[in-house]
Design a protein around this motif. Sequence first.
Motif, PDB file in Angstrom:
ATOM      1  N   GLN A  14       0.933  -1.323  -0.077  1.00 53.90           N
ATOM      2  CA  GLN A  14      -0.064  -0.226  -0.052  1.00 53.90           C
ATOM      3  C   GLN A  14       0.772   1.269  -0.030  1.00 53.90           C
ATOM      4  O   GLN A  14       1.862   1.410   0.864  1.00 53.90           O
ATOM      5  CB  GLN A  14      -0.769   0.086   1.263  1.00 53.90           C
ATOM      6  N   ASN A  16       1.036   5.270   0.581  1.00 50.31           N
ATOM      7  CA  ASN A  16       0.334   6.271   1.308  1.00 50.31           C
ATOM      8  C   ASN A  16       0.678   7.630   0.213  1.00 50.31           C
ATOM      9  O   ASN A  16       1.575   8.100   0.402  1.00 50.31           O
ATOM     10  CB  ASN A  16       0.693   6.595   2.482  1.00 50.31           C
ATOM     11  N   ASN A  68       2.425   7.598   8.448  1.00 48.36           N
ATOM     12  CA  ASN A  68       1.817   6.638   9.061  1.00 48.36           C
ATOM     13  C   ASN A  68       0.685   6.940   9.911  1.00 48.36           C
ATOM     14  O   ASN A  68       0.631   7.009  11.181  1.00 48.36           O
ATOM     15  CB  ASN A  68       3.116   6.036   9.873  1.00 48.36           C
TER      16      ASN A  68
END
Length: 109
Positions: A14, A16, A68
Amino acid sequence: IIAIIQVNWQGDYQVNLWAIIPLVSAVIFAALLILVLQQARRRADRVFAVFLFASTVWDVFTFMLVFNPSASSHYLIFWNGLVYTALPWVAVSYYHFIRAYNNKPGGMG
């Protein structure tokens, strides 16, 4: 860039994308800062270097905040506080750069 790509429990990657924007922006600001510092002779150049440094710091703090989003709340609050602390520094340095660029003395008005 390794920190931007996360592996979930299924082994899928994934990315971001929201973290890439401030990271690229910080790298560009840092590169411009290096170029400006090599040729900073006028007051406007030096004040522009301060603005570029403040913008780089702000973007690094923003990157650390968004890369994060599943981090602990203490981590997110810490970086959020630094982002909000850096923001006025960017605004004030931009104001002083505009005044220096227009050959006006420092200060208000």
